[in-house]
Write a protein that holds these residues in place. Structure first.
Motif, mmCIF file in Angstrom:
data_model
loop_
_atom_site.group_PDB
_atom_site.id
_atom_site.type_symbol
_atom_site.label_atom_id
_atom_site.label_comp_id
_atom_site.label_asym_id
_atom_site.label_seq_id
_atom_site.Cartn_x
_atom_site.Cartn_y
_atom_site.Cartn_z
ATOM 1 N N LEU A 101 0.810 -1.108 -0.125
ATOM 2 C CA LEU A 101 0.167 0.147 -0.139
ATOM 3 C C LEU A 101 0.750 1.352 0.154
ATOM 4 O O LEU A 101 0.862 2.087 -1.042
ATOM 5 C CB LEU A 101 -1.335 -0.220 1.251
ATOM 6 N N GLN A 102 2.220 1.192 0.448
ATOM 7 C CA GLN A 102 2.893 2.868 0.981
ATOM 8 C C GLN A 102 3.568 2.479 -0.631
ATOM 9 O O GLN A 102 3.659 3.915 -1.261
ATOM 10 C CB GLN A 102 3.761 2.099 1.009
ATOM 11 N N ARG A 103 3.374 1.782 -1.355
ATOM 12 C CA ARG A 103 4.226 1.948 -2.181
ATOM 13 C C ARG A 103 3.685 2.538 -3.683
ATOM 14 O O ARG A 103 3.664 3.256 -4.762
ATOM 15 C CB ARG A 103 4.810 1.085 -3.635
ATOM 16 N N ILE A 104 2.759 1.511 -3.303
ATOM 17 C CA ILE A 104 1.501 2.139 -4.284
ATOM 18 C C ILE A 104 0.690 3.714 -4.050
ATOM 19 O O ILE A 104 0.592 4.672 -5.080
ATOM 20 C CB ILE A 104 -0.353 1.797 -4.227
ATOM 21 N N ALA A 105 1.173 3.840 -2.437
ATOM 22 C CA ALA A 105 0.780 5.853 -2.572
ATOM 23 C C ALA A 105 1.769 6.386 -3.027
ATOM 24 O O ALA A 105 1.649 7.430 -3.068
ATOM 25 C CB ALA A 105 0.582 5.603 -0.619
ATOM 26 N N MET A 106 2.965 5.507 -3.304
ATOM 27 C CA MET A 106 4.331 6.401 -3.680
ATOM 28 C C MET A 106 4.217 6.873 -4.964
ATOM 29 O O MET A 106 4.360 7.956 -5.416
ATOM 30 C CB MET A 106 5.726 6.129 -2.901
ATOM 31 N N LYS A 107 3.251 6.040 -6.012
ATOM 32 C CA LYS A 107 3.121 6.041 -7.029
ATOM 33 C C LYS A 107 2.168 6.689 -7.567
ATOM 34 O O LYS A 107 2.243 7.834 -8.457
ATOM 35 C CB LYS A 107 3.044 4.756 -7.753
ATOM 36 N N THR A 108 0.711 6.485 -6.868
ATOM 37 C CA THR A 108 0.227 7.955 -7.683
ATOM 38 C C THR A 108 -0.016 9.074 -6.561
ATOM 39 O O THR A 108 -0.531 9.703 -6.764
ATOM 40 C CB THR A 108 -1.146 6.637 -7.057
ATOM 41 N N GLY A 109 1.010 9.256 -5.485
ATOM 42 C CA GLY A 109 0.701 10.504 -4.639
ATOM 43 C C GLY A 109 0.403 11.243 -3.723
ATOM 44 O O GLY A 109 0.118 11.906 -3.525
ATOM 45 N N GLU A 110 -0.769 10.213 -3.307
ATOM 46 C CA GLU A 110 -1.187 10.036 -2.323
ATOM 47 C C GLU A 110 -0.975 9.662 -1.277
ATOM 48 O O GLU A 110 0.324 9.228 -0.438
ATOM 49 C CB GLU A 110 -3.011 9.182 -2.539
ATOM 50 N N SER A 111 -1.840 9.945 0.100
ATOM 51 C CA SER A 111 -0.770 9.376 1.272
ATOM 52 C C SER A 111 -1.820 8.887 2.741
ATOM 53 O O SER A 111 -2.899 8.534 1.878
ATOM 54 C CB SER A 111 -1.069 10.707 2.230
ATOM 55 N N LEU A 112 -0.681 7.712 3.038
ATOM 56 C CA LEU A 112 -0.971 6.641 3.867
ATOM 57 C C LEU A 112 -1.191 7.229 5.384
ATOM 58 O O LEU A 112 0.041 6.794 5.700
ATOM 59 C CB LEU A 112 -0.388 5.048 3.076
ATOM 60 N N PRO A 113 -2.614 6.708 5.837
ATOM 61 C CA PRO A 113 -2.380 7.076 7.329
ATOM 62 C C PRO A 113 -2.282 6.032 8.212
ATOM 63 O O PRO A 113 -2.047 4.986 7.272
ATOM 64 C CB PRO A 113 -3.937 7.436 7.875
ATOM 65 N N PRO A 114 -1.041 6.648 9.093
ATOM 66 C CA PRO A 114 -0.851 5.189 9.954
ATOM 67 C C PRO A 114 -1.706 4.154 10.010
ATOM 68 O O PRO A 114 -1.438 2.661 10.585
ATOM 69 C CB PRO A 114 0.222 5.924 10.674
#
Length: 158
Positions: A101-114
């Motif tokens: 999920l973190q890798r996907i968030a980095m590619k899409t530019g979204e943030s992932l809440p902890p």
């Protein structure tokens, strides 16, 4: 009687073994805290690899995980590694769903809440949007219909 056959007095059933005997035979009672697997022998190549990795890189999360889950060390060294293991585990370093999920968030530019609860990721291409999907689905359906019509026509000709 051939060698492959068993005699009645050689067979052991669950009724023959008492629950206390089963508990005595269970090796898990000797496991250290955090240990999940039976400790490999000293000559095991995988054990040697992870022990040397831990010596070279004491912060290696792979080596820490292997050493704790296989119970390689005891005493003070185990206690120190166990603290590191639990801190790494709580940070989510061993959670592969979280890492994906973190890798996907980095590619899409979204943030992932902890504190977000994680669900298994469905296998979909990253660049597929609902519009692209619907167009692909429509094309696939049209192609299937064409193939069915062609098969029907061939059957009718014969």
């Amino acid at each position: 009687m051939t060698g492959g056959e068993k005699r009645k007095h050689d067979q052991v059933t669950e009724e023959d073994i008492e629950p206390q005997e089963i508990e005595d035979l269970d090796a898990r009672r000797y496991f250290k805290e955090g240990q999940r697997f039976v400790t490999p022998i000293n000559g095991d190549s995988t054990r040697g690899f992870y022990e040397s990795l831990l010596e070279e890189k004491p912060e290696s999360h792979l080596a820490i995980r292997y050493c704790i889950e296989n119970g390689l060390f005891s005493g003070e060294k185990h206690a120190i590694l166990l603290k590191k293991y639990y801190s790494l585990k709580s940070s989510g370093i061993f959670n592969t769903n979280r890492q994906a999920l973190q890798r996907i968030a980095m590619k899409t530019g979204e943030s992932l809440p902890p504190e977000r609860k994680l669900k298994p990721i469905k296998s979909e291409p990253l660049d597929s949007s609902p519009e692209k999907k619907s167009k692909k689905d429509k094309k696939d359906k049209k192609e299937k219909k064409k193939k069915k019509k062609e098969k029907k026509e061939k059957r009718e000709k014969q």
